[in-house]
Design an enzyme around this catalytic site. Structure first.
Site, short mmCIF file in Angstrom:
data_model
loop_
_atom_site.label_atom_id
_atom_site.label_comp_id
_atom_site.label_asym_id
_atom_site.label_seq_id
_atom_site.Cartn_x
_atom_site.Cartn_y
_atom_site.Cartn_z
NE ARG A 124 -30.23 42.53 17.16
CZ ARG A 124 -30.43 43.72 16.64
NH1 ARG A 124 -30.91 44.68 17.36
NH2 ARG A 124 -30.15 43.95 15.39
CB CYS A 125 -29.86 35.03 20.60
SG CYS A 125 -30.70 33.99 21.78
CD GLN A 163 -40.76 38.97 17.82
OE1 GLN A 163 -40.69 39.27 18.99
NE2 GLN A 163 -39.75 38.41 17.18
CD GLU A 217 -32.15 36.57 16.30
OE1 GLU A 217 -31.72 35.48 15.89
OE2 GLU A 217 -33.32 36.77 16.65
#
Ligand code: CDP
Length: 805
Positions: free
Chosen positions: A383-384, A236, A759
């Site tokens: 996802r945050c 990522q 997110e």
């Protein structure tokens, strides 16, 4: 396009720029099976690696015998810590200032830990050889509970024995990592002591896992002739991987090329550096041929970065009328065997200090204690943005508990305490400056859309019917209002391993008026190739269809900190807009020369520069691009290129209002989501269709986490949820029909006013689903029950409340 005439609107629509629901350009290859993922990479002579992993959660490694494995035909090497030690690669630094074993050095600290790395001609031989490696273990006492860890005489991290200082300050115990404090402790305690009403609760946000569809993997190829190492991997943040690889290996950074090809979802799982990457690189350097490592699903769930595992104890105070006066939060954070959390350096608990949420809370205090246990390391933002989901879950549960304490409607309690529109930019008690928001408008819109009053009436009727024995189904109305904090930097506050968190975009306009733009981010399914072209289309007047977006190759892309924490749009998106503006500024000079007027006599008109007051005299971007390469223009360099490195002045603060209506069968614990309404405000919307997709995906992962997804351990440290038989991954079967909505409150500091969105639905969704379950039982005396709310746990809750009598 408000101020444009019809002809201009037509030209603007042709650009497919901001606000256009442009179809995803990347899907042509994905839907035809033409994606290029790491495991698709095949090279001549390539070898395959596989790990011997520990069956024990805590054990001394007494001996490792590799003879039988080495004797198997096709096995090329078996690496152990002893082989890596001379290279100082048997341990590696983590993103959180700790260090982590690459291969077991003396002992193992979690089940599934990497013990030896087998390299063989093919994957099957490697797997067979793994079975032939004989490891003698001596079992040690296992600790999976962080509270127990802080009381225990057992020293988990013997390598740190006697060290009273860690990367984030003093350590209170041999299994303690750090204490992180924010806010005013004494003042908060005073406010709580003086308060008319105080609500207290301990909220556990269980351990779970990002579980991307594609697991982690890498192919390393050391070309000994030209001294260049190339690594393709599920990264990522490819540039950071290159820098770390250079620092670890001593290979100069220009001789390392890191490539993230197509990535099948990241969700935080692919931010960190894993032993598999290191071992593939070492094995390729040693053997001189490419080496591939791809983990399987069980390995992914057991050993790569987990998420959450926060025990959060809160106290929230208010007046009798419901005005919140103070918030106290203590977190016991289970980091597992190594502190490998992926957070900006100065934030050992990420952005947990956004835990005052969307509310104007004057006084607050947060303390987080990080603890070692015998569980896998990680602590990533699934996802945050860096623990924001923990923060949002905490405050949204505390609001519900306070509403119970005050005997008040939870929607009204929120409304009373929202930060008001005119208070922005808003300085929170725990140190953030919220850029913009209009919470009341969003809340009113959401409640009206679902007929909130009608729902409450129906719920009350249902309770009465239940009491009369006419139904066995209860109804929950889950509410949540969240504020996200996304777009790390700024550089002065946020770095990862010392690298400031800016991002970048480089644009080249070709002579015929099409373009390529490269960014420091990397899409993992978010559709960057579609949306970043749209930003540029609006900035430089070239159709998005004529702009190629490229990411993920460190040999070509400008340096950037990568994609996680919804930072791409706030940071790289801003860099893209600003690089576009540089192109336009140069284009203006060229147009002025071509039209024989002064620069200031020109104005921008969708896709061209027009002479002010003489609209028939203009030069389109296409004409300007051609001139940039084909005409000698005095005082202007040939070519039309620009680069921008963007250090954001602040984060962006998207927000949203969610409502979930749920029916719960008291006798089976089965919940049915009747309605889910999600209003998101991510500022300027680049591509509404992609936003909708992001919201659907984020909500589905929220549903998973809230209603069943979990990495659970038994007392021996065995992972109980290591396969999809036990680890809940929702399918179309479980997912409801989401209703999406929006308001638009632009970010005042972002060049196009955009905030992140990827997110948000997860951050707001988890408390919403959880609040619905809790709310269903409120009338029967429930204050709080822990996630995940699977059928069994819901049944148990009903049972505890005496509803089965
Ligand atoms: O960093 P990441 O790409 O995961 O998250 P993001 O910046 O929130 O963007 C997710 C996707 O939504 C990207 O394709 C964005 O360009 C798009 N998006 C949008 O269309 N409008 C916004 N205001 C924010 C994001």
């Amino acid at each position: 396009m408000k101020d444009l005439n019809e002809e201009q609107q037509e030209r603007a629509a042709g650009l497919k720029g901001l606000g256009c629901s442009r179809k995803r350009v990347e899907d042509a290859r994905f839907t035809q099976g033409k994606g290029n993922y790491v495991d698709d990479i095949k090279m001549p002579g390539m070898l395959h690696g596989d790990f011997v992993r520990s069956p024990y959660a805590h054990a001394r490694v007494k001996s490792i015998n590799t003879d039988a494995a080495m004797a198997l035909d096709g096995v090329v090497a078996v690496l152990t810590a002893k082989d890596l030690e001379p290279l100082s690669l048997h341990w590696m630094p983590t993103l959180a200032g700790d260090k982590q074993m690459v291969l077991a050095d003396g002992k193992v600290l979690f089940q599934g830990q990497e013990v030896a790395f087998v390299v063989a001609r093919d994957r099957f031989i490697a797997a067979d050889a793994v079975e032939l490696v004989e490891v003698e273990y001596e079992e040690l006492p296992v600790i999976v509970n962080p509270f127990e860890a802080l009381q225990s005489d057992v020293v988990l991290r013997e390598d740190l024995a006697g060290q009273t200082e860690g990367a984030h300050g003093p350590r209170k115990h041999h299994n303690h990592i750090f204490t992180w404090e924010v806010g005013e402790k004494d003042a908060t305690e005073q406010v709580l002591g003086d308060a008319e009403v105080v609500a207290e609760e301990t909220v556990y946000y269980h351990r779970t896992h990002p579980c991307p569809l594609e697991t982690c993997g890498a192919v390393a190829s050391m070309d000994k002739v030209n001294g260049k190492l190339t690594v393709w991997g599920t990264f990522q943040a490819p540039h950071v991987v290159r820098t770390v690889a250079s620092l670890l290996s001593g290979i100069e950074e220009h001789n390392i090329r890191v490539v993230s090809p197509d990535i099948g979802g990241g969700f935080g799982n692919k931010v960190g550096v894993y032993p598999g990457y290191v071992c593939a690189i070492v094995a390729s350097i040693v053997t001189g041929v490419p080496v591939k490592w791809i983990e399987d699903r069980m390995e992914n769930l057991m050993s790569t970065a987990f998420a959450r595992d926060y025990w959060m104890t809160g106290k929230i105070s208010a007046t009798k009328e419901g005005k919140i006066t103070g918030l106290h939060c203590h977190v016991t954070a289970d980091h597992g065997a190594f502190d490998a959390c992926a957070d900006p350096t100065k934030f050992p608990a990420g952005f947990m200090n956004i835990c005052t949420g969307s509310y104007d809370i004057p006084t607050a205090y947060l303390a987080v204690d990080g603890v070692y246990t015998n569980k896998a390391p990680g602590g990533v933002s699934y996802r945050c943005s860096f623990r924001v989901t923990e923060a949002a879950y905490f405050i949204e549960r505390m609001i519900e508990v306070l509403a119970i304490e005050l005997n008040m409607d939870a929607a009204e309690l929120r409304r009373i305490n929202f930060i008001k529109k005119e208070q922005f930019p808003y300085q929170s008690a725990l140190g953030w400056e919220y850029d913009s928001g209009d919470y009341h408008t969003a809340w009113d819109k959401a409640l009206k859309a679902v007929d909130y009053e009608g729902l409450r009436k129906e719920q009350a009727d249902r309770v009465e019917a239940f009491k009369r024995g006419e139904t066995r189904k209860l109804m929950g109305v889950g509410l949540s209002f969240f504020t996200e904090i996304v777009g790390a930097g700024p550089v002065k506050n946020c770095d990862i391993l010392g690298m400031g968190m800016f991002d970048s975009c480089e644009i080249r306009i070709h002579p015929t008026g099409s373009a390529i733009a490269r960014l420091g981010t990397i899409s993992q399914g978010q559709g960057h190739a579609t949306t970043f072209a749209q930003i540029l289309a609006s900035e430089i007047g070239i159709s998005a269809d004529s702009i190629t977006i490229e990411e993920g190759d460190t040999d070509t892309a400008p340096y950037g900190l990568g994609t996680y924490g919804s930072r791409s749009t706030p940071v790289a998106g801003a860099a893209t807009a600003l690089a576009g503006r540089k192109i336009r500024a140069k284009a203006q000079m060229i147009a002025a020369y071509l039209l024989e007027v002064h620069d200031n006599d020109l104005e921008w008109d969708v896709d061209r520069f027009v002479v002010k007051g003489a609209p028939e005299r203009f030069k389109t971007m296409k004409e300007i691009a051609y001139a940039a390469y084909n005409q000698a223009i005095p005082g202007v360099e040939p070519g039309l290129e620009a680069v921008s490195y963007y250090d954001p002045p602040n984060m962006t603060y998207p927000f949203g209002a969610y409502v979930c209506v749920m029916d719960i069968d008291v006798d089976t614990g089965v919940q049915e989501i009747r309605k889910f309404y999600a209003l998101d405000d991510c500022g300027t919307r680049i591509n509404p269709m992609i936003i909708e997709g992001q919201v659907h995906g984020g909500l589905t992962e929220a549903l998973a986490v809230a209603l069943g997804q979990e990495i659970a351990y038994d007392d021996m440290g065995n992972v109980k949820t290591g396969t999809f038989m036990d680890f809940f991954l929702p399918t179309a079967w479980e997912v409801p029909n989401y209703i999406t909505d929006h308001t638009v409150t632009p970010s005042p500091h972002h060049p196009i006013g955009a905030k992140g969105v990827g997110e948000s639905p997860h951050v707001g969704g988890v408390p919403c689903f959880s609040n619905a379950v809790n709310d269903a039982f409120r009338a029967f005396g429930l204050r709080h029950t822990h996630m995940p709310h699977d059928h069994w746990r819901i049944w148990q809750t009903a049972n505890r409340l005496g509803l089965h009598d």
